[in-house]
Scaffold this active site. Structure first.
Site, PDB file in Angstrom:
ATOM      1  CG  HIS A 147     -35.847 -16.978 -11.780  1.00 21.87           C
ATOM      2  ND1 HIS A 147     -37.290 -16.630 -11.429  1.00 21.87           N
ATOM      3  CD2 HIS A 147     -35.156 -16.322 -12.776  1.00 21.87           C
ATOM      4  CE1 HIS A 147     -37.406 -15.227 -11.622  1.00 21.87           C
ATOM      5  NE2 HIS A 147     -35.989 -15.283 -13.023  1.00 21.87           N
ATOM      6  CG  ASP A 178     -38.409 -17.092  -7.843  1.00 25.14           C
ATOM      7  OD1 ASP A 178     -36.972 -17.184  -7.440  1.00 25.14           O
ATOM      8  OD2 ASP A 178     -38.914 -16.632  -9.376  1.00 25.14           O
ATOM      9  CB  SER A 259     -36.343 -11.905 -12.545  1.00 25.20           C
ATOM     10  OG  SER A 259     -36.781 -12.647 -13.464  1.00 25.20           O
TER      11      SER A 259
END
Length: 411
Positions: A147, A178, A259
């Site tokens: 993402h 992911d 992230s």
């Protein structure tokens, strides 16, 4: 009366011994006093020198107070040069405001009435977001979240710990997890991290997270423990919602911008990749186990892409309540059933070619039982497209073995 003092006869040998003892004591006392003073001076000098050395060392470098603190500091020093910030940039339109007189075509407005308007005035490259990644190979491969680099029209720049900038190319985006792999110029001088074994993790184990917090504070560190293992969550980001299975839960603070950053054990090994947080709670974050990412890294190195096997069935995992509600003969397995008006068997898929039908219950894959804790996806992800596997299925109360050649899942 004439008093006379008595005469004492002194033995010459005794006199000699007394004199020798007297002078020996005198000399011994003198030497003892001298040596004692000299020893005191030396001892005082030793104390002062040691104190000065200690104070000098204390003032130049902080000394960890516990072995855990020492391990955290060492972990950060060793790994932080391999952690990078990822800057997302995109060409966006620039707008300017102007005012329009609606009566101008009719000779103008005598009252000076103007309407504010906006119009585009070219385009400009602007930063629209950021994330974190870490180096996994000496030729510049970097692991991050999918993402973080999901926008195919954006440009990605890697910023290293010492301020160097590199243009990054997206090599592969994982179609299931992911995970993404990007790459920078080979002449980067970066050292890859050490990858640990996430299958050996224990709840309560201390961990360290490093990341680019809020896209602004590079190489920020947070410390915590593993709070849970094997979690299944629904995560949203980049306009998409996906289910992440078998992830690590930690109370080490995971913030926006973290992230794609590493989750480390106190040996300095990466055991997970930070991927999600719970906005409505404090210190509940999640990381993808590094053993899952190892598969993606190797596939990119060998195939240039990330591929997954595809069976082609829609199903419901059976538990006791599903069994009772639908009067099924077993309380485990994957029950093939249509959902949301979509077919239970994908046309042209491996499942259709193998003769699977709606209503079948897949009990095992290659001898491995399917349960709510060991789902069909979790088992089948261990294989590659083209692999042949045996499925044990239950059809109308009869068990059968069906051989399936797995397809490749499309993104």
């Amino acid at each position: 009366m004439n008093d006379k003092l008595p005469k004492i006869k002194i033995d010459k040998k005794i006199l000699f011994i007394v004199l020798i003892s007297f002078f020996s004591g005198l000399i011994g006392g003198f030497l003892g006093n001298y040596l004692a003073k000299d020893f005191t001076i030396v001892f005082e000098k030793f104390k002062i020198g040691s104190l000065q050395q200690f104070q000098q060392k204390e003032s130049s470098e902080y000394l960890p107070q516990t072995s855990q603190e020492d391990a955290i500091i060492s972990t950060f020093k060793d790994v932080s040069p391999s952690v990078v910030s990822i800057i997302i940039s995109k060409d966006l339109p620039i707008f300017e405001e102007y005012y329009l007189n609606p009566f101008e075509p009719f000779g103008g407005d005598p009252f000076g009435f103007l309407i504010p308007q906006r119009r585009q005035k070219g385009i400009q490259k602007q930063e629209i977001g950021g994330g974190t990644g870490f180096v996994v190979s000496s030729d510049g491969m970097i692991l991050t979240n999918r993402h973080v680099v999901s926008d195919k029209d954006a440009e990605y720049t890697v910023l290293t710990n010492d301020g160097k900038r590199f243009t990054a190319k997206v090599l592969a985006r994982d179609p299931v997890q992911d995970i993404a792999v990007i790459k920078i110029d080979e002449n980067n001088g970066l050292v890859p991290v050490k990858l640990g074994d996430s299958d050996k993790l224990q709840i309560g184990q201390a961990v360290v997270a490093i990341g680019n917090v809020l896209g602004e504070f590079r190489n920020s560190v947070s410390v915590g423990v593993i709070s849970g293992l094997g979690r299944t969550i629904s995560a949203s980001g980049g306009g998409a919602v996906e289910t992440l299975e078998d992830v690590i839960q930690t109370d080490a603070a995971i913030n926006q911008g973290n992230s794609g950053g590493p989750l480390l054990n106190l040996k300095g090994e990466v055991i997970g990749m930070n991927t999600a947080m719970v906005l409505s709670a404090q210190n509940i974050g999640f990381a993808i186990p590094i053993n899952k990412a190892k598969r993606s890294i190797e596939q990119v190195k060998n195939l240039g892409k990330i591929v997954y096997p595809f069976l082609g069935v829609r199903y419901t995992l059976i538990n006791e309540s599903i069994q009772k509600e639908n009067k099924l003969p077993v309380d485990y397995g994957a029950w093939i059933i249509s959902s949301a008006g979509e077919s239970a068997i994908t046309p042209g898929s491996a499942a259709q070619k193998a003769g699977l039908k709606e209503g079948d219950i897949i009990l095992e894959i290659a001898g491995e039982r399917i349960t709510t804790d060991n789902s069909l996806v979790k088992i089948i992800i261990k294989y590659n497209p083209g692999n042949k596997v045996n499925l044990k299925i239950l059809r109308r109360g009869e068990e059968k073995i069906v051989e399936v050649t797995l397809d490749e899942r499309k993104e």
